[in-house]
Scaffold this motif. Structure first.
Motif, mmCIF file in Angstrom:
data_model
loop_
_atom_site.group_PDB
_atom_site.id
_atom_site.type_symbol
_atom_site.label_atom_id
_atom_site.label_comp_id
_atom_site.label_asym_id
_atom_site.label_seq_id
_atom_site.Cartn_x
_atom_site.Cartn_y
_atom_site.Cartn_z
ATOM 1 N N ARG A 82 0.841 -1.189 0.000
ATOM 2 C CA ARG A 82 0.000 0.000 0.000
ATOM 3 C C ARG A 82 0.883 1.247 0.000
ATOM 4 N N PRO A 83 0.598 2.254 -0.828
ATOM 5 C CA PRO A 83 1.389 3.490 -0.821
ATOM 6 C C PRO A 83 1.374 4.157 0.549
ATOM 7 N N THR A 84 2.524 4.667 0.988
ATOM 8 C CA THR A 84 2.647 5.320 2.292
ATOM 9 C C THR A 84 2.350 6.798 2.148
ATOM 10 N N THR A 85 1.101 7.108 1.894
ATOM 11 C CA THR A 85 0.708 8.503 1.714
ATOM 12 C C THR A 85 -0.788 8.633 1.926
ATOM 13 N N LYS A 86 -1.207 9.833 2.379
ATOM 14 C CA LYS A 86 -2.622 10.143 2.496
ATOM 15 C C LYS A 86 -2.985 11.339 1.619
ATOM 16 N N GLN A 87 -2.036 12.263 1.464
ATOM 17 C CA GLN A 87 -2.299 13.457 0.664
ATOM 18 C C GLN A 87 -2.244 13.161 -0.827
ATOM 19 N N ASP A 88 -1.236 12.419 -1.262
ATOM 20 C CA ASP A 88 -1.113 12.039 -2.667
ATOM 21 C C ASP A 88 -2.075 10.884 -2.914
ATOM 22 N N LEU A 168 12.117 5.433 -8.907
ATOM 23 C CA LEU A 168 11.796 6.818 -8.595
ATOM 24 C C LEU A 168 10.624 7.255 -9.449
ATOM 25 N N GLU A 169 9.610 7.807 -8.794
ATOM 26 C CA GLU A 169 8.444 8.342 -9.486
ATOM 27 C C GLU A 169 8.219 9.766 -9.011
ATOM 28 N N GLY A 170 7.924 10.654 -9.931
ATOM 29 C CA GLY A 170 7.711 12.040 -9.556
ATOM 30 C C GLY A 170 6.720 12.740 -10.455
ATOM 31 N N ASN A 219 1.348 21.685 -7.522
ATOM 32 C CA ASN A 219 1.528 20.450 -6.772
ATOM 33 C C ASN A 219 2.791 19.735 -7.242
ATOM 34 N N ALA A 220 3.409 19.026 -6.311
ATOM 35 C CA ALA A 220 4.612 18.251 -6.599
ATOM 36 C C ALA A 220 4.644 17.042 -5.678
ATOM 37 N N SER A 221 5.112 15.915 -6.186
ATOM 38 C CA SER A 221 5.199 14.698 -5.379
ATOM 39 C C SER A 221 6.302 13.810 -5.934
ATOM 40 N N ALA A 222 6.856 12.975 -5.052
ATOM 41 C CA ALA A 222 7.911 12.059 -5.458
ATOM 42 C C ALA A 222 7.907 10.852 -4.532
ATOM 43 N N THR A 223 8.235 9.686 -5.095
ATOM 44 C CA THR A 223 8.344 8.448 -4.331
ATOM 45 C C THR A 223 9.630 7.737 -4.737
ATOM 46 N N ASN A 236 8.337 8.911 0.488
ATOM 47 C CA ASN A 236 7.529 9.759 -0.396
ATOM 48 C C ASN A 236 7.370 11.139 0.217
ATOM 49 N N VAL A 237 7.202 12.120 -0.649
ATOM 50 C CA VAL A 237 6.946 13.492 -0.236
ATOM 51 C C VAL A 237 5.962 14.111 -1.218
ATOM 52 N N ALA A 238 5.075 14.950 -0.710
ATOM 53 C CA ALA A 238 4.067 15.590 -1.563
ATOM 54 C C ALA A 238 3.746 16.972 -1.004
#
Length: 343
Positions: A82-88, A168-170, A219-223, A236-238
């Motif tokens: 499961r992705p470790t994010t709630k905002q993205d 890497l995904e962004g 918006n910007a995000s990366a995993t 991850n960061v978003a």
């Protein structure tokens, strides 16, 4: 300004009957229905999300906006996790995965060893190809309205690259938006239709000037995923920033009847997450999750009418910090023990 802090802790002990097998392998596994990439070829999908929407008998669920991490899960996994994010949100993550990187999508029903069903009866698992891949997509668009002259431009860049277990995904983008609630621009209202379209309408007409509302969102995000100390780390960061402007100026038949409204809203949300999985020996697995998100909202309003001046300022800040640990161990061929703790 009021401040409220709430701390919540939870502990879960679960015994799950399941069928032994690893969904990361291509061999047939009970309770798993695989759909290879060729199954979706006729629809010419561009992203993994396009493929998810074409799964027979499957209804996509992006998850819930609730406190904590355990109860906010959607019904799609990526490589069994499961992705470790709630905002993205889950849909955006799936749209960043090119269809060319997907080896197959598996429908899991009833339960499979190593998979947390999160209380759901049906889960989709997107299995990506293990080889090295790279893809970058640039998207530019403009939603224009000829009748009002308004435009809603936008641009987005998505990139995804994988080399074995390292990936890497962004994504980075910006888009404009309009709010038609304040009107479509300059309008004139006539109290006396006989003077419509003439310069002699005053004082029998009321004119609205410069009615406009809208703004833009960035918006910007990366995993980033890689092996670490014998386990697997995913970070991850978003960040999402939104600015909303509402400007209205009404001119009446006399100067005192005019009014001016200026409304500015600024919204900033930032999230950082870490997920680490490691074997504790034998078939026991440990998963550690950390998540921090902050949301700030600022509202500045001013209103002037009939000599009255009103100013309103509002500032809100919401933050959530989550720490979660999960230990899983099969007890037999059909029974698995799961211990979860979350604060």
């Amino acid at each position: 300004m009021a401040m409220q802090r709430t701390v919540v802790f939870g502990l879960t002990l679960a015994l799950t009957a399941s069928t032994v097998g690893s969904i990361a392998r291509a061999e047939p596994v009970a309770n798993v229905t695989p759909f290879p990439a060729a199954f979706f070829a006729e629809a010419r999908p561009t992203t993994a999300m396009d493929m998810i929407t074409r799964l027979p008998g499957f209804v996509f669920d992006s998850g819930a906006q609730v406190r904590g991490f355990g109860g906010a899960a959607g019904n799609v996994l990526i490589d069994g996790q499961r992705p470790t994010t709630k905002q993205d949100d889950l849909e955006s993550i799936l749209r960043r995965i090119p269809a060319t990187q997907v080896e197959r999508i598996e429908l899991i029903h009833g339960g499979v060893a190593g998979i947390d069903m999160q209380g759901k009866t049906l889960i989709a698992n997107v299995v990506r190809k293990s080889g090295g891949t790279h893809q970058t997509t640039f998207i530019a668009y403009d939603d224009a309205s000829p009748s009002t002259g308004r435009q809603r431009p936008g641009v987005r860049i998505d990139t995804s690259q994988r080399d074995g277990e390292t990936g890497l995904e962004g994504s980075i983008g910006a888009s404009g938006f309009q709010d038609d609630g304040s009107g479509s621009g300059r309008e004139t209202y006539y109290n006396n239709p006989a003077f419509a379209g003439t310069s002699a309408c005053a004082p029998t007409c009321v004119e609205r000037l410069a009615a406009h509302a809208g703004g833009w969102q960035d918006n910007a995000s990366a995993t980033y995923t890689r092996p670490l100390f014998g386990g697997k780390l995913r970070a991850n960061v978003a960040a999402t920033g939104t600015v909303y402007l509402d400007r209205e100026s009404d001119a009446g038949p006399v100067a005192s009847a005019g009014s001016t409204l200026n409304d500015t809203n600024r919204d900033l949300a930032v999230e950082m997450g870490l997920n680490y999985q490691h074997s504790l020996g034998g078939q026991t697995e440990l998963e550690l999750i950390g998540l921090q998100q902050t949301h700030q909202f600022k509202d500045d309003d001013s209103y002037i009418a009939d000599g009255l001046v009103e100013d309103f300022r509002d500032f809100n800040r919401l933050s959530e910090s989550i720490a979660r640990a999960v230990v899983r161990r099969p007890l037999s061929d059909s029974l698995r023990l799961t211990v979860e703790g979350e604060g």
